[in-house]
Scaffold this motif. Structure first.
Motif, PDB file in Angstrom:
ATOM      1  N   GLY A 197      -6.180  -8.841  -7.477  1.00  0.00           N
ATOM      2  CA  GLY A 197      -7.178  -8.414  -6.503  1.00  0.00           C
ATOM      3  C   GLY A 197      -8.222  -9.476  -6.216  1.00  0.00           C
ATOM      4  O   GLY A 197      -8.621  -9.676  -5.065  1.00  0.00           O
ATOM      5  N   SER A 257      -7.367  -4.668   3.023  1.00  0.00           N
ATOM      6  CA  SER A 257      -8.114  -3.676   2.243  1.00  0.00           C
ATOM      7  C   SER A 257      -7.168  -2.671   1.595  1.00  0.00           C
ATOM      8  O   SER A 257      -7.345  -2.299   0.429  1.00  0.00           O
ATOM      9  N   LEU A 258      -6.165  -2.236   2.344  1.00  0.00           N
ATOM     10  CA  LEU A 258      -5.161  -1.319   1.789  1.00  0.00           C
ATOM     11  C   LEU A 258      -4.398  -1.990   0.653  1.00  0.00           C
ATOM     12  O   LEU A 258      -4.163  -1.380  -0.397  1.00  0.00           O
ATOM     13  N   GLY A 271      -7.708  -3.262  -6.874  1.00  0.00           N
ATOM     14  CA  GLY A 271      -9.052  -3.666  -6.481  1.00  0.00           C
ATOM     15  C   GLY A 271      -9.492  -4.991  -7.068  1.00  0.00           C
ATOM     16  O   GLY A 271      -8.688  -5.772  -7.594  1.00  0.00           O
ATOM     17  N   ASN A 289      -6.560  -2.295  -2.517  1.00  0.00           N
ATOM     18  CA  ASN A 289      -6.622  -1.028  -3.255  1.00  0.00           C
ATOM     19  C   ASN A 289      -5.324  -0.769  -4.004  1.00  0.00           C
ATOM     20  O   ASN A 289      -5.337  -0.275  -5.128  1.00  0.00           O
ATOM     21  N   ALA A 290      -4.194  -1.104  -3.392  1.00  0.00           N
ATOM     22  CA  ALA A 290      -2.888  -0.860  -4.004  1.00  0.00           C
ATOM     23  C   ALA A 290      -2.673  -1.689  -5.268  1.00  0.00           C
ATOM     24  O   ALA A 290      -1.946  -1.257  -6.168  1.00  0.00           O
ATOM     25  N   ALA A 296       0.803  -1.218   0.000  1.00  0.00           N
ATOM     26  CA  ALA A 296       0.000   0.000   0.000  1.00  0.00           C
ATOM     27  C   ALA A 296       0.839   1.272   0.000  1.00  0.00           C
ATOM     28  O   ALA A 296       0.473   2.249  -0.663  1.00  0.00           O
ATOM     29  N   ASN A 312      -8.761 -11.157  -2.625  1.00  0.00           N
ATOM     30  CA  ASN A 312     -10.100 -11.131  -2.037  1.00  0.00           C
ATOM     31  C   ASN A 312     -10.567 -12.536  -1.669  1.00  0.00           C
ATOM     32  O   ASN A 312     -11.188 -12.736  -0.622  1.00  0.00           O
TER      33      ASN A 312
END
Length: 109
Positions: free
Chosen positions: A75, A61-62, A69, A65-66, A16, A79
């Motif tokens: 991503g 979560s950080l 997503g 996003n980095a 991040a 997830n």
């Protein structure tokens, strides 16, 4: 287990916030304050799986996003691993999922 938790947090924060032209993020950086081994150790001793999951989820979560997503392959896989981690109900079940998260975060650094 505390070391695994701290490592997952560290790798997430590196994704991040770390850039090529900056100094690396280390375990003793201020941003790691809420994610230190001792903090996780206290939660593990208490058996507080929910709080552990919340702390790890903040970091993941950080990282998500980095890496762009849920619209990216990286991503979606992160997830999936995070969702698997969130299904854990006991401390004993954390290890395997933490290892998978750590290994994945290390690979995508």
């Amino acid at each position: 287990m505390e070391l695994l938790l701290e490592t997952v947090a560290l790798f997430s924060l590196k994704l991040a916030y770390e850039t090529e032209d900056s100094s690396p993020i280390l375990r003793d950086d201020l941003m790691m304050g809420d994610y230190e081994r001792e903090v996780f150790g206290l939660l593990v001793r208490r058996g507080d799986v929910e709080s552990i999951q919340m702390k790890v989820d903040e970091c993941l979560s950080l990282a998500l996003n980095a890496i762009g997503g849920l619209d990216t392959v990286l991503g979606r896989e992160l997830n999936r691993l995070a969702a698997d981690f969130s299904t854990v109900r006991t401390i004993e079940q954390l290890d395997a999922r933490l290892i998978a998260l750590k290994d994945y975060l290390k690979d995508i650094q």
